[in-house]
Design a protein around this motif. Structure first.
Motif, PDB file in Angstrom:
ATOM      1  N   PHE A 194       0.890  -1.118  -0.019  1.00 42.17           N
ATOM      2  CA  PHE A 194       0.015   0.028  -0.089  1.00 42.17           C
ATOM      3  C   PHE A 194       0.905   1.229  -0.025  1.00 42.17           C
ATOM      4  N   SER A 195       2.230   1.271   0.020  1.00 40.50           N
ATOM      5  CA  SER A 195       2.930   2.272   0.037  1.00 40.50           C
ATOM      6  C   SER A 195       3.274   2.913  -1.484  1.00 40.50           C
ATOM      7  N   ASN A 196       2.815   3.943  -1.478  1.00 41.88           N
ATOM      8  CA  ASN A 196       2.924   4.594  -2.706  1.00 41.88           C
ATOM      9  C   ASN A 196       4.374   5.152  -3.133  1.00 41.88           C
ATOM     10  N   GLY A 197       5.432   5.230  -2.348  1.00 42.82           N
ATOM     11  CA  GLY A 197       6.689   5.793  -2.636  1.00 42.82           C
ATOM     12  C   GLY A 197       6.749   7.108  -2.859  1.00 42.82           C
ATOM     13  N   ALA A 198       5.718   7.824  -2.511  1.00 42.44           N
ATOM     14  CA  ALA A 198       5.815   9.477  -2.569  1.00 42.44           C
ATOM     15  C   ALA A 198       6.315  10.150  -1.383  1.00 42.44           C
ATOM     16  N   GLY A 199       6.857   9.235  -0.156  1.00 45.57           N
ATOM     17  CA  GLY A 199       7.504  10.011   1.088  1.00 45.57           C
ATOM     18  C   GLY A 199       6.587   9.924   2.076  1.00 45.57           C
ATOM     19  N   GLY A 200       5.174   9.308   1.773  1.00 44.36           N
ATOM     20  CA  GLY A 200       4.313   9.650   2.943  1.00 44.36           C
ATOM     21  C   GLY A 200       4.713   8.539   4.058  1.00 44.36           C
ATOM     22  N   GLU A 201       3.756   8.589   5.193  1.00 45.08           N
ATOM     23  CA  GLU A 201       4.179   7.698   6.300  1.00 45.08           C
ATOM     24  C   GLU A 201       4.211   6.304   5.910  1.00 45.08           C
ATOM     25  N   CYS A 202       5.202   5.482   6.382  1.00 44.49           N
ATOM     26  CA  CYS A 202       5.337   4.070   5.859  1.00 44.49           C
ATOM     27  C   CYS A 202       6.379   3.492   6.785  1.00 44.49           C
ATOM     28  N   VAL A 203       5.820   2.230   6.912  1.00 41.64           N
ATOM     29  CA  VAL A 203       6.869   1.232   7.794  1.00 41.64           C
ATOM     30  C   VAL A 203       7.224   0.334   6.924  1.00 41.64           C
ATOM     31  N   GLU A 204       8.581  -0.454   7.607  1.00 43.45           N
ATOM     32  CA  GLU A 204       9.165  -1.588   6.659  1.00 43.45           C
ATOM     33  C   GLU A 204       9.389  -2.541   7.843  1.00 43.45           C
ATOM     34  N   CYS A 205       9.284  -3.780   7.252  1.00 43.24           N
ATOM     35  CA  CYS A 205       9.326  -5.120   8.036  1.00 43.24           C
ATOM     36  C   CYS A 205      10.515  -6.069   7.545  1.00 43.24           C
ATOM     37  N   THR A 224      18.144   3.878   9.943  1.00 45.65           N
ATOM     38  CA  THR A 224      19.319   3.425  11.154  1.00 45.65           C
ATOM     39  C   THR A 224      18.576   3.879  12.456  1.00 45.65           C
ATOM     40  N   GLY A 225      17.240   4.025  12.543  1.00 46.30           N
ATOM     41  CA  GLY A 225      16.640   4.460  13.739  1.00 46.30           C
ATOM     42  C   GLY A 225      16.197   3.388  14.757  1.00 46.30           C
ATOM     43  N   PRO A 226      15.403   3.289  15.690  1.00 47.20           N
ATOM     44  CA  PRO A 226      14.952   2.255  16.315  1.00 47.20           C
ATOM     45  C   PRO A 226      14.071   1.280  15.746  1.00 47.20           C
ATOM     46  N   THR A 227      14.046  -0.003  15.815  1.00 45.35           N
ATOM     47  CA  THR A 227      13.070  -1.023  15.506  1.00 45.35           C
ATOM     48  C   THR A 227      12.264  -1.406  16.477  1.00 45.35           C
ATOM     49  N   ILE A 228      11.052  -2.127  16.238  1.00 43.35           N
ATOM     50  CA  ILE A 228      10.414  -2.680  17.262  1.00 43.35           C
ATOM     51  C   ILE A 228      10.717  -4.340  16.789  1.00 43.35           C
ATOM     52  N   THR A 229      10.521  -5.076  17.902  1.00 46.32           N
ATOM     53  CA  THR A 229      10.944  -6.405  17.714  1.00 46.32           C
ATOM     54  C   THR A 229       9.661  -7.217  18.238  1.00 46.32           C
ATOM     55  N   LEU A 230       9.003  -7.966  17.301  1.00 42.67           N
ATOM     56  CA  LEU A 230       7.637  -8.828  17.938  1.00 42.67           C
ATOM     57  C   LEU A 230       8.113 -10.320  17.757  1.00 42.67           C
ATOM     58  N   GLY A 231       7.571 -11.100  18.565  1.00 48.33           N
ATOM     59  CA  GLY A 231       7.734 -12.561  18.288  1.00 48.33           C
ATOM     60  C   GLY A 231       6.537 -12.958  17.314  1.00 48.33           C
ATOM     61  N   GLY A 232       6.936 -14.289  16.701  1.00 44.12           N
ATOM     62  CA  GLY A 232       5.878 -14.716  15.751  1.00 44.12           C
ATOM     63  C   GLY A 232       4.550 -14.706  16.241  1.00 44.12           C
ATOM     64  N   GLY A 233       4.375 -15.055  17.329  1.00 42.01           N
ATOM     65  CA  GLY A 233       2.860 -15.163  17.901  1.00 42.01           C
ATOM     66  C   GLY A 233       2.416 -13.845  17.876  1.00 42.01           C
ATOM     67  N   ALA A 234       3.094 -12.771  18.432  1.00 41.97           N
ATOM     68  CA  ALA A 234       2.602 -11.339  18.698  1.00 41.97           C
ATOM     69  C   ALA A 234       2.256 -10.656  17.302  1.00 41.97           C
ATOM     70  N   TRP A 235       3.111 -11.077  16.126  1.00 44.65           N
ATOM     71  CA  TRP A 235       2.785 -10.717  14.956  1.00 44.65           C
ATOM     72  C   TRP A 235       1.584 -11.185  14.397  1.00 44.65           C
ATOM     73  N   ARG A 236       1.417 -12.492  14.294  1.00 42.84           N
ATOM     74  CA  ARG A 236       0.133 -13.184  14.032  1.00 42.84           C
ATOM     75  C   ARG A 236      -0.909 -12.734  14.574  1.00 42.84           C
ATOM     76  N   ALA A 237      -0.954 -12.133  15.842  1.00 44.11           N
ATOM     77  CA  ALA A 237      -2.147 -11.638  16.490  1.00 44.11           C
ATOM     78  C   ALA A 237      -2.557 -10.380  15.921  1.00 44.11           C
TER      79      ALA A 237
END
Length: 65
Positions: free
Chosen positions: A17-28, A44-57
């Motif tokens: 859904f990212s349009n590449g126009a510099g809007g708000e977007c996350v990478e996984c 190079t900023g902070p990352t959020i780390t989720l376990g597989g179960g939390a990601w699926r939920a």
């Protein structure tokens, strides 16, 4: 042992859904049983780390809404 284990290096991707126009977007990035999330504009900023179960939920919750 020398060299890098590429299986442990994250491969980052953006939402289709990212349009590449510099809007708000996350990478996984998905590792064995962990998902990393970061701001696409602060690679190079902070990352959020989720376990597989939390990601699926999280995904199931998004799909229900």
């Amino acid at each position: 042992m020398t060299g890098t284990d590429d299986s442990r290096r994250p491969v980052w991707f953006r939402s289709s859904f990212s349009n590449g126009a510099g809007g708000e977007c996350v990478e996984c990035a998905s590792l064995v049983d962990t998902v990393l999330i970061r701001d696409s504009k602060r690679r190079t900023g902070p990352t959020i780390t989720l376990g597989g179960g939390a990601w699926r939920a999280f995904l199931e919750g998004v799909q229900r809404s």
